[in-house]
Design an enzyme around this catalytic site. Structure first.
Site, PDB file in Angstrom:
ATOM      1  CG  HIS A 156      -9.487   6.033   4.752  1.00 30.60           C
ATOM      2  ND1 HIS A 156     -10.880   5.398   4.822  1.00 30.60           N
ATOM      3  CD2 HIS A 156      -8.854   5.956   5.479  1.00 30.60           C
ATOM      4  CE1 HIS A 156     -10.245   4.298   4.779  1.00 30.60           C
ATOM      5  NE2 HIS A 156      -9.185   4.264   5.052  1.00 30.60           N
ATOM      6  NE  ARG A 192      -5.245   5.430   9.413  1.00 28.58           N
ATOM      7  CZ  ARG A 192      -5.577   4.419   8.492  1.00 28.58           C
ATOM      8  NH1 ARG A 192      -4.687   3.022   8.455  1.00 28.58           N
ATOM      9  NH2 ARG A 192      -6.388   4.181   7.601  1.00 28.58           N
ATOM     10  CG  HIS A 198      -8.634   5.768   1.674  1.00 27.49           C
ATOM     11  ND1 HIS A 198      -8.454   5.681  -0.197  1.00 27.49           N
ATOM     12  CD2 HIS A 198      -8.426   5.056   1.979  1.00 27.49           C
ATOM     13  CE1 HIS A 198      -7.933   4.754  -0.337  1.00 27.49           C
ATOM     14  NE2 HIS A 198      -7.984   4.265   0.525  1.00 27.49           N
ATOM     15  CD  GLU A 230      -3.033  -0.739   2.350  1.00 24.20           C
ATOM     16  OE1 GLU A 230      -2.613  -0.752   3.466  1.00 24.20           O
ATOM     17  OE2 GLU A 230      -4.200  -2.133   2.440  1.00 24.20           O
ATOM     18  NE  ARG A 269      -4.427   5.980   2.788  1.00 23.72           N
ATOM     19  CZ  ARG A 269      -5.202   5.034   4.037  1.00 23.72           C
ATOM     20  NH1 ARG A 269      -5.801   4.743   4.959  1.00 23.72           N
ATOM     21  NH2 ARG A 269      -4.924   3.117   3.449  1.00 23.72           N
TER      22      ARG A 269
HETATM   23  P1  FAD Z   1     -14.175   1.141  15.898  1.00 28.35           P
HETATM   24  O1  FAD Z   1     -14.184  -0.038  15.075  1.00 28.35           O
HETATM   25  O2  FAD Z   1     -15.067   2.200  14.736  1.00 28.35           O
HETATM   26  O3  FAD Z   1     -15.850   0.535  16.727  1.00 28.35           O
HETATM   27  C1  FAD Z   1     -16.091   1.751  17.201  1.00 28.35           C
HETATM   28  C2  FAD Z   1     -17.186   0.823  18.431  1.00 28.35           C
HETATM   29  O4  FAD Z   1     -17.806   1.881  19.057  1.00 28.35           O
HETATM   30  C3  FAD Z   1     -18.661   0.383  17.633  1.00 28.35           C
HETATM   31  O5  FAD Z   1     -19.162  -0.999  18.592  1.00 28.35           O
HETATM   32  C4  FAD Z   1     -19.718   0.970  18.248  1.00 28.35           C
HETATM   33  O6  FAD Z   1     -20.804   1.053  18.762  1.00 28.35           O
HETATM   34  C5  FAD Z   1     -19.004   1.889  19.428  1.00 28.35           C
HETATM   35  N1  FAD Z   1     -19.395   3.169  19.784  1.00 28.35           N
HETATM   36  C6  FAD Z   1     -19.006   4.234  19.361  1.00 28.35           C
HETATM   37  N2  FAD Z   1     -19.695   5.611  19.683  1.00 28.35           N
HETATM   38  C7  FAD Z   1     -20.470   4.847  20.755  1.00 28.35           C
HETATM   39  C8  FAD Z   1     -20.989   5.160  21.741  1.00 28.35           C
HETATM   40  N3  FAD Z   1     -22.193   7.098  21.737  1.00 28.35           N
HETATM   41  N4  FAD Z   1     -22.275   4.454  22.588  1.00 28.35           N
HETATM   42  C9  FAD Z   1     -21.777   3.197  22.847  1.00 28.35           C
HETATM   43  N5  FAD Z   1     -20.586   3.051  21.503  1.00 28.35           N
HETATM   44  C10 FAD Z   1     -19.880   3.993  20.937  1.00 28.35           C
HETATM   45  N6  FAD Z   1      -7.235   0.323   9.119  1.00 28.35           N
HETATM   46  C11 FAD Z   1      -6.132  -0.761   8.747  1.00 28.35           C
HETATM   47  O7  FAD Z   1      -5.471  -0.625   9.801  1.00 28.35           O
HETATM   48  N7  FAD Z   1      -6.989  -1.325   7.244  1.00 28.35           N
HETATM   49  C12 FAD Z   1      -7.286  -1.387   6.544  1.00 28.35           C
HETATM   50  O8  FAD Z   1      -7.307  -1.977   5.904  1.00 28.35           O
HETATM   51  C13 FAD Z   1      -8.370   0.025   7.198  1.00 28.35           C
HETATM   52  N8  FAD Z   1      -9.725   0.136   6.382  1.00 28.35           N
HETATM   53  C14 FAD Z   1     -10.095   0.397   6.734  1.00 28.35           C
HETATM   54  C15 FAD Z   1     -11.513   0.640   5.816  1.00 28.35           C
HETATM   55  C16 FAD Z   1     -12.215   1.769   5.555  1.00 28.35           C
HETATM   56  C17 FAD Z   1     -13.883   1.744   4.803  1.00 28.35           C
HETATM   57  C18 FAD Z   1     -13.104   2.136   6.539  1.00 28.35           C
HETATM   58  C19 FAD Z   1     -13.908   3.351   7.245  1.00 28.35           C
HETATM   59  C20 FAD Z   1     -10.946   2.560   7.439  1.00 28.35           C
HETATM   60  C21 FAD Z   1     -10.350   1.776   7.377  1.00 28.35           C
HETATM   61  N9  FAD Z   1      -9.245   1.264   8.552  1.00 28.35           N
HETATM   62  C22 FAD Z   1      -8.784   0.508   8.017  1.00 28.35           C
HETATM   63  C23 FAD Z   1      -9.569   2.463   9.281  1.00 28.35           C
HETATM   64  C24 FAD Z   1      -9.683   1.071  10.819  1.00 28.35           C
HETATM   65  O9  FAD Z   1     -10.623   0.348  10.117  1.00 28.35           O
HETATM   66  C25 FAD Z   1     -10.345   1.780  11.466  1.00 28.35           C
HETATM   67  O10 FAD Z   1      -9.682   2.807  12.480  1.00 28.35           O
HETATM   68  C26 FAD Z   1     -10.760   0.805  13.026  1.00 28.35           C
HETATM   69  O11 FAD Z   1     -11.169  -0.135  12.712  1.00 28.35           O
HETATM   70  C27 FAD Z   1     -11.332   1.195  14.953  1.00 28.35           C
HETATM   71  O12 FAD Z   1     -11.396   0.462  15.419  1.00 28.35           O
HETATM   72  P2  FAD Z   1     -11.885   0.912  16.726  1.00 28.35           P
HETATM   73  O13 FAD Z   1     -11.878  -0.483  17.565  1.00 28.35           O
HETATM   74  O14 FAD Z   1     -10.933   1.642  17.461  1.00 28.35           O
HETATM   75  O15 FAD Z   1     -13.266   1.615  16.445  1.00 28.35           O
HETATM   76  C1  SIN Z   2      -7.715   0.523   2.203  1.00 31.52           C
HETATM   77  O1  SIN Z   2      -7.342  -0.479   2.033  1.00 31.52           O
HETATM   78  O2  SIN Z   2      -7.095   1.476   1.234  1.00 31.52           O
HETATM   79  C2  SIN Z   2      -7.173   1.068   3.854  1.00 31.52           C
HETATM   80  C3  SIN Z   2      -5.976   0.586   4.376  1.00 31.52           C
HETATM   81  C4  SIN Z   2      -6.474   2.255   5.606  1.00 31.52           C
HETATM   82  O3  SIN Z   2      -7.436   2.565   5.253  1.00 31.52           O
HETATM   83  O4  SIN Z   2      -5.160   2.085   6.760  1.00 31.52           O
END
Ligand code: FAD
Ligand code: SIN
Length: 530
Positions: A348, A383, A239, A115, A287
């Site tokens: 993103h 990031r 993104h 990537e 990015r």
């Molecule tokens: P999340 O997985 O977003 O979970 C948040 C949680 O908090 C959820 O359960 C939600 O319900 C809960 N919550 C929020 N507010 C409240 C509230 N007020 N009360 C109760 N619960 C609440 N990162 C990578 O490293 N590799 C990738 O390939 C990648 N691809 C991505 C693709 C997309 C489309 C997106 C959007 C992001 C991507 N990212 C990637 C980024 C990565 O997915 C996220 O940064 C990561 O999953 C965040 O995880 P988290 O546990 O912090 O939060």
């Molecule tokens: C992607 O698959 O391009 C997202 C990867 C990331 O957000 O880290």
């Protein structure tokens, strides 16, 4: 919901990669309650496509991964934290494999894709739906654990702190959260000796975002209101390649498409354009560089989108690497094996957030945080792709480790006052919420987007000031609903982003302003103190 779940040892708000990792690391010793504001798998984790960065290739080293992370982060990263996370990656991948995540393999080894910003192949993945597989495995393990109670549909409103104690101690501790139950509309009090915020990012502050509907910055806003510092909120990642389609607004085309040879082409000139912006790294520049290049082409030629073309690769190769994207696009009438994909940049990832230390501790006693809602020092000003799931695993585990090691020093929960609804009534004007929500997202996109100016930021700040009074008035008079809670947090987060952006008098990483185009010699975090 049982009283036991409402009075656990550790409360975790968020059921994504960060929250569930922390839960699984605590559950052998402690009773853990995990809240989600909708279904358990509705966070960003399940949407992750590309994968997880880890040094596993013989020619690669931790130093290379650290250096790539620092270069992408424009020097604003904390090197100690970067080293700690990078070195934790191989073990995190091993644990996920043991939990049953079916990572793609090649021969006997894991298949590594590439990537932007990575000098080596180091992205471990499950085809183009890595996050879904990770979420499923973590959730399956958490559901099976007798010490973990998972409670969906609880929207946390605010942290319960010393201010809510029946007999005020003045100690400033966090004791859990008040959360509204989507089913009953009642506000429940969840208490615990330690609380972990793992609430994800704030992408929905912007009109166009790849993030799910619930990414409204709730944890950041709650921590800020309770008195915790936040940092680098101006560093919003866009993104480069979100699908441009009139009906499908937020479908990501993974960076791995460029990693496997995808080229960016101007549809008017028919020419590959990245050579004008970063001749060396081309489509695999970090990015911020690629997103700004696309933005510049779109503005210069009056385009709606640019093309991402991987059709020069064999059709089987494309279908094999990107089966979900292929199917999704085919359903929309685009065959990516023969046609280019129309793409635009979209918000993103939230690089800034609640300040945490190496153990996931925030400024407030009893409050920890992990994942996208935090600013740990890993990402700096931008990031590096696929470093964020990794951050969730490393800091989810770090919070759990610190809580376990210091359990005896955490005071027992005092009596906390229940939620007071005696002075509010049901709203008779829900339209206010919808109107304000749309307005915030629109001016954030137009005034606080990829390229900024002080004048535009001040315009946004002015709008925020007006809306803040209106929303505070609404919040003070009407019963809380999930939409109102999110609107209040969205507005608070927007305010923090704009204030931070106005504070930074330089262009660095994701913060690019025409008024201060130079990068200053010294990289300094933007720290906001409540
Ligand atoms: P999340 O997985 O977003 O979970 C948040 C949680 O908090 C959820 O359960 C939600 O319900 C809960 N919550 C929020 N507010 C409240 C509230 N007020 N009360 C109760 N619960 C609440 N990162 C990578 O490293 N590799 C990738 O390939 C990648 N691809 C991505 C693709 C997309 C489309 C997106 C959007 C992001 C991507 N990212 C990637 C980024 C990565 O997915 C996220 O940064 C990561 O999953 C965040 O995880 P988290 O546990 O912090 O939060
Ligand atoms: C992607 O698959 O391009 C997202 C990867 C990331 O957000 O880290």
């Amino acid at each position: 919901m049982s009283d036991a779940a409402r009075q656990s040892d550790v409360l975790i708000v968020g059921s994504g990669a960060a929250g569930l990792t922390a839960a699984l690391n605590l559950a052998e010793r402690f009773r853990v309650t995990v809240l989600a504001k909708g279904a358990l798998n509705e966070g960003s984790t399940a949407w992750a496509q590309g994968g997880i960065a880890a040094v596993l290739e013989p020619g690669d080293t931790f130093e290379h991964h650290v250096e790539d992370t620092m270069v992408a982060g424009a020097g604003l990263n904390d090197r100690d934290i970067v080293e700690c996370v990078v070195e934790g990656a191989p073990a995190a991948i091993e644990r996920l494999t043991r939990l049953g995540v079916p990572f793609a393999t090649e021969g006997n080894a894991l298949h590594l894709t590439r990537e932007g910003g990575h000098s080596h192949r180091r992205i471990v993945h499950v085809a183009d739906a890595t996050g879904w597989a990770v979420q499923e495995a973590l959730q399956r393990a958490a559901e099976a654990h007798p010490n973990i109670t998972l409670v969906p549909d609880q929207v946390a409103i605010d942290l319960a702190t010393s201010r809510h104690e029946q007999r005020y101690s003045g100690a400033g501790n966090v004791w859990g959260v008040y959360a509204v139950d989507r089913g009953t509309g009642r506000v429940n009090l969840y208490t615990a000796r330690a609380t972990i915020l793992a609430t994800g990012g704030a992408g929905r502050t912007y009109l166009f975002s790849t993030a799910p509907r619930g990414a409204t910055g709730d944890g950041i806003a709650m921590a800020w209101r309770a008195g915790a510092r936040v940092s680098n909120m101006e560093m919003m990642q866009f993104h480069p390649t979100c699908l441009y389609h009139l009906e499908v607004k937020n479908f990501l085309i993974t960076e791995a498409v460029r990693g496997e040879g995808g080229r960016l082409i101007n549809p008017t000139t028919g020419k590959r354009f990245m050579s004008y912006y970063d001749a060396e790294r081309m489509e695999l520049a970090p990015r911020d560089v690629v997103a700004r290049a696309i933005d510049a082409e779109i503005k210069r030629y009056g385009l709606d989108y640019v093309h991402l073309d991987i059709s020069h690769q064999p059709a089987d190769f494309i279908r094999g690497h990107f089966p979900n994207i292929y199917d999704k696009l085919l359903g929309l009438g685009i065959d990516m094996t023969t046609q280019p994909i129309p793409v635009v940049p979209a918000q993103h990832y939230t690089c800034g957030g609640i300040i945490i230390d190496r153990d996931g501790r925030t400024d407030l006693p009893g409050l920890y945080a992990a994942g996208e809602c935090t600013e740990s020092g890993l990402h700096g000003a931008n990031r590096l792709a696929s470093n964020s799931l990794l951050e969730c695993f490393v800091f989810g585990e770090a919070c759990a480790g610190h809580i376990a090691a210091h359990w005896d020093t955490l005071p027992p929960v005092p009596v906390i006052r229940p939620w007071d609804e005696s002075r509010v009534t049901d709203s008779d004007e829900e339209v206010v919420i919808k109107q304000n929500w749309t307005e915030i997202r629109r001016f954030m996109w137009n005034y606080v987007g990829i390229v900024r100016t002080t004048k535009r930021l001040e315009r946004a700040q002015h709008r925020i000031q007006m809306l803040t009074e209106e929303v505070a008035d609404y919040y003070g008079h009407f019963r809380v609903t999930p939409d109102l809670i999110e609107l209040r947090n969205l507005l608070q987060t927007a305010e923090l982003i704009v204030r931070s952006a106005l504070h930074r008098h330089e262009s660095r990483g994701l913060h690019y302003t025409l008024d201060y185009p130079e990068t200053l010699a010294e990289a300094v975090d933007t720290v906001l103190v409540p």
